[in-house]
Design a protein around this motif. Structure first.
Motif, short mmCIF file in Angstrom:
data_model
loop_
_atom_site.label_atom_id
_atom_site.label_comp_id
_atom_site.label_asym_id
_atom_site.label_seq_id
_atom_site.Cartn_x
_atom_site.Cartn_y
_atom_site.Cartn_z
N PHE A 261 0.88 -1.17 0.00
CA PHE A 261 0.00 0.00 0.00
C PHE A 261 0.91 1.23 0.00
O PHE A 261 1.51 1.58 1.02
CB PHE A 261 -0.90 0.00 1.23
N TRP A 262 1.04 1.83 -1.16
CA TRP A 262 1.95 2.97 -1.33
C TRP A 262 1.16 4.26 -1.24
O TRP A 262 0.22 4.49 -2.01
CB TRP A 262 2.67 2.87 -2.67
N TYR A 263 1.55 5.12 -0.29
CA TYR A 263 0.87 6.41 -0.15
C TYR A 263 1.73 7.51 -0.77
O TYR A 263 2.92 7.62 -0.48
CB TYR A 263 0.63 6.74 1.32
N SER A 264 1.11 8.30 -1.63
CA SER A 264 1.80 9.39 -2.31
C SER A 264 1.40 10.72 -1.69
O SER A 264 0.24 11.13 -1.77
CB SER A 264 1.46 9.38 -3.80
N ASP A 265 2.36 11.37 -1.05
CA ASP A 265 2.09 12.68 -0.44
C ASP A 265 1.80 13.74 -1.50
O ASP A 265 1.03 14.67 -1.26
CB ASP A 265 3.28 13.14 0.41
N SER A 266 2.43 13.60 -2.65
CA SER A 266 2.34 14.66 -3.66
C SER A 266 0.91 14.86 -4.16
O SER A 266 0.47 15.99 -4.36
CB SER A 266 3.27 14.35 -4.83
N ASP A 267 0.18 13.76 -4.37
CA ASP A 267 -1.19 13.90 -4.85
C ASP A 267 -2.22 13.26 -3.92
O ASP A 267 -3.38 13.07 -4.29
CB ASP A 267 -1.33 13.29 -6.25
N ILE A 268 -1.79 12.96 -2.68
CA ILE A 268 -2.68 12.40 -1.64
C ILE A 268 -3.47 11.21 -2.20
O ILE A 268 -4.70 11.20 -2.20
CB ILE A 268 -3.63 13.48 -1.08
N SER A 269 -2.75 10.24 -2.68
CA SER A 269 -3.40 9.06 -3.27
C SER A 269 -2.73 7.79 -2.76
O SER A 269 -1.61 7.81 -2.25
CB SER A 269 -3.33 9.13 -4.79
N TRP A 270 -3.44 6.68 -2.93
CA TRP A 270 -2.92 5.36 -2.57
C TRP A 270 -2.77 4.53 -3.84
O TRP A 270 -3.58 4.63 -4.76
CB TRP A 270 -3.87 4.63 -1.63
N HIS A 271 -1.72 3.68 -3.85
CA HIS A 271 -1.48 2.80 -4.97
C HIS A 271 -1.23 1.40 -4.41
O HIS A 271 -0.29 1.21 -3.63
CB HIS A 271 -0.30 3.28 -5.81
N ILE A 272 -2.06 0.46 -4.80
CA ILE A 272 -2.01 -0.90 -4.24
C ILE A 272 -1.51 -1.86 -5.31
O ILE A 272 -2.07 -1.94 -6.40
CB ILE A 272 -3.41 -1.33 -3.76
N CYS A 382 -0.98 -1.84 -10.81
CA CYS A 382 -1.46 -1.41 -9.50
C CYS A 382 -2.87 -0.85 -9.61
O CYS A 382 -3.34 -0.47 -10.68
CB CYS A 382 -0.51 -0.38 -8.88
N ARG A 383 -3.54 -0.80 -8.45
CA ARG A 383 -4.82 -0.09 -8.34
C ARG A 383 -4.53 1.26 -7.69
O ARG A 383 -3.85 1.32 -6.66
CB ARG A 383 -5.80 -0.87 -7.47
N SER A 384 -5.07 2.31 -8.25
CA SER A 384 -4.82 3.65 -7.70
C SER A 384 -6.12 4.21 -7.14
O SER A 384 -7.18 4.11 -7.76
CB SER A 384 -4.27 4.58 -8.78
#
Length: 650
Positions: A261-272, A382-384
């Motif tokens: 579960f990758w959290y991206s601070d730049s666009d406030i999104s999750w990538h699984i 991945c699922r975003s």
């Protein structure tokens, strides 16, 4: 891809190179490293450069020309001239034709915009482009053109003293149609030469790569090559996820499978992304499959659950992804390693949120297998989750999947407990009938069984600052099942077979608390200890006073209700009858030795009498309090409690 590969079918070398590319992609995919997204043919609309086209991890494209060239491409010199005795120019070699196509597309600006493209020439060994120009020299020239600060002017100046540069210029301008040094520079920066060796050499590299993850790499390579030959299409593309199911059985047992579960601070999104849930679904790592695989793994491989997110100090709830991850980790199977970046913060935070106990053991939160990790694997499939609604929906879906998974375990365990009741009495048939009724209702209403499971692990006096959802999962399934089972026994003994888990008829409500250990009431210094058995008298009174159910049961407390209430079942102390006395349930029931003996008899009447005796005691107390209230109204100012008779005196 079929048309191109049919032309190349006799050339096993091309299939070896394609297999090598796909093997590299596959290992990167399984290992969570950056890897190319797909490999195809007849893609990109660039003639002569569509043997293989690859979309790289960064969205750029790689066009590959595979040439099994074991002799010189051409024996002519670098300056193209008219054929001897004729009027036509010398014929172009296969390499000349390929490079000429680049001259055309770079001239018309086709490749001057995104996506970025690179061009690879795959050959076994260095050979000659022309009689006086080795392929190795051109490869070095292209590498030089990719260096910072190189310009058309610098190339032109170097050509004044470097005969190799002079020959490259002559070849590209007279044979391939390039106009000048600027034109040449723009193309050469994107051209790469690779020496792959013979078919045997390529095969050796393939087997070495595949052996990192697979047993029998030779068979895996054969399956990959067969897939390329049998499933290629003119416009098709092959991804690692399409190949992986065919060879999954060959993955080494010690090669981990994982979900990130990758959290991206730049666009406030999750990538699984990951490989733990297989490869055959359209979406990567489906929510339900994540729960099933980490809570009931069928894989023989070790599993890894990973995230780069920080512990959610302010939002440990069922509608946050972080909260769902905490619960998933708490109940993960023993074959799962939990690898959260900054795991010490997660460990401390989870321990504090649950007082270091899930309710079954004093330190079962400490059993999580934390492993240190500095960076996370990812793959291109991945699922975003890009907005708040998607993120919240993912968290709620995970929570619902975990509730449903837990309920399925609890339901089976309750059935087993019922089967252990004596078969020669009337208790088991009554409990069985009641369970069938409850089960049908709870199965049809997921929200209701989720609510029931939460109530079982949540004494009201705890308040809301405990992560209650974290207590519901496979590791507490025995506690939950025992609580439901005891509620069934109480309801059946009470005599109303239309009762529910929270309403047992005749105006009586029921709550069963299934914790063995807890951390204490709200506002206290939380520390794991046995519920009631290791609590102070004041804490016990607080537990009882905060519950609103008329029948209150504790399925993991062995101390008798009489001892807990500090009174016999025959009488009630004066201090329990005052208006200031804490509120208590109509009946307090624990899983004491006396109750266990009654249940083992398998008969309803002894249980009914047992419950009645507990109810009678507390009803007497209630009458005393009511009478105290009435007499105080009749005699204002009365403070001497000895002047107010009790129900057993009236």
């Amino acid at each position: 891809m079929r048309r191109k590969l049919n032309l190349l079918r006799s050339d096993a070398y091309a299939f070896h190179i394609a297999t090598l590319y796909l093997s590299e992609m596959l290992i990167g995919y399984l290992d969570g490293r950056e890897h190319h997204k797909w490999i195809g043919s007849e893609q990109g609309k660039i003639p002569e450069w569509d043997d293989f086209v690859i979309e790289c991890h960064d969205g750029s494209f790689r066009h590959a020309q595979v040439k099994r060239q074991t002799t010189d491409f051409c024996i002519n010199k670098t300056i193209r001239v008219i054929k001897k005795g004729g009027s036509e120019l010398q014929e172009l070699s296969e390499l000349d034709k390929s490079i000429s196509k680049l001259a055309v597309v770079f001239t018309n600006g086709q490749l001057s915009t995104s996506p970025k493209r690179s061009f690879f020439i795959e050959v076994p060994h260095p050979t000659q482009i022309k009689q006086d120009l080795p392929l190795r020299v051109f490869s070095d020239f292209c590498s030089e053109c990719r260096k910072m600060g190189v310009s058309a002017k610098s190339l032109e100046e170097r050509a004044l003293s470097d005969t190799n540069y002079q020959r490259i210029y002559s070849w590209l301008t007279t044979w391939c149609g390039f106009a000048d040094w600027q034109h040449i520079l723009f193309a050469a920066q994107r051209i790469h030469i690779r020496y792959r060796g013979t078919e045997e050499d390529v095969t050796e590299v393939i087997h070495k790569d595949l052996s990192k993850a697979f047993n029998n790499p030779e068979e895996v390579a054969r399956l990959i090559r067969s897939y390329l030959q049998d499933n290629a299409t003119d416009v098709g593309a092959t991804e690692p996820r399409l190949i992986a199911p065919l060879i999954d059985r060959y993955i080494k047992p010690d090669f981990p499978k994982w979900t990130t579960f990758w959290y991206s601070d730049s666009d406030i999104s999750w990538h699984i992304s990951g490989t733990a849930c297989g490869h055959e679904t359209e979406a990567a790592e489906p929510t339900k499959s994540i729960v099933e695989n980490f809570w009931r793994p069928t894989s023989r491989n070790m599993l890894k659950l990973m995230t780069n997110a920080n512990f959610p100090v302010d939002d440990l709830s069922c509608d946050s992804v972080e909260g769902a991850l905490v619960r998933l980790a708490l109940h993960a199977s023993r074959s799962t390693a939990i690898s959260f970046v900054g795991h010490e913060g997660w460990r401390v935070g989870i321990s504090k949120a649950l007082a270091n106990t899930l309710g079954a053991e004093k330190n079962d939160v400490g059993d999580i297998q934390w492993t240190k990790i500095d960076s996370l694997p990812q793959n291109q499939s991945c699922r975003s989750l890009g907005d708040d609604a998607q993120i919240r929906n993912e968290a709620l879906c995970m929570s619902a999947s975990m509730d449903l998974f837990t309920w399925s375990i609890v339901r089976a365990k309750v059935t087993e407990l019922i089967r252990e009741l004596p078969s020669d009495g009337d208790l088991r048939p009554a409990v069985t009938q009641l369970w069938q009724h409850w089960q049908k209702t709870l199965d049809s209403d997921p929200a209701e069984h989720s609510k029931l499971l939460l109530e079982i692990v949540h004494p009201a006096c705890e308040g809301e600052d405990v992560y209650i959802q974290g207590r519901v999962g496979p590791r507490t399934a025995d506690l939950l099942a025992c609580a439901v089972w005891l509620a069934l026994v109480i309801a059946a003994a009470h005599g109303d077979l239309n009762s529910t888990w929270n309403d047992i008829g005749q105006g009586n409500t029921l709550k069963t608390i299934g914790l063995r250990y807890w951390g204490g009431p709200a506002g206290s210094k939380r520390k794991a200890r046995e519920l009631i058995d290791e609590d102070s008298e004041d804490t016990v009174l607080e537990i009882l006073s905060k519950e609103s159910a008329s029948f209150l049961a504790f399925s993991q407390v062995r101390t008798s209700a009489a001892y807990i209430l500090k009174s016999s079942l025959a009488d009630d102390a004066l201090d329990q009858d005052s208006l200031a006395a804490p509120k208590r349930p109509k009946a307090l029931i624990t899983n004491s030795r006396d109750l266990s003996e009654k249940i083992r008899q398998g008969l309803i009447m002894p249980l009914k009498a047992y419950l009645a005796s507990h109810t009678k005691h507390l009803q007497t107390r209630s009458k005393n309090i009511e009478q105290t209230s009435r007499l105080q109204d009749e005699h204002p100012g009365t403070s001497d409690r000895n002047k107010i008779p009790h129900s057993n005196e009236v």
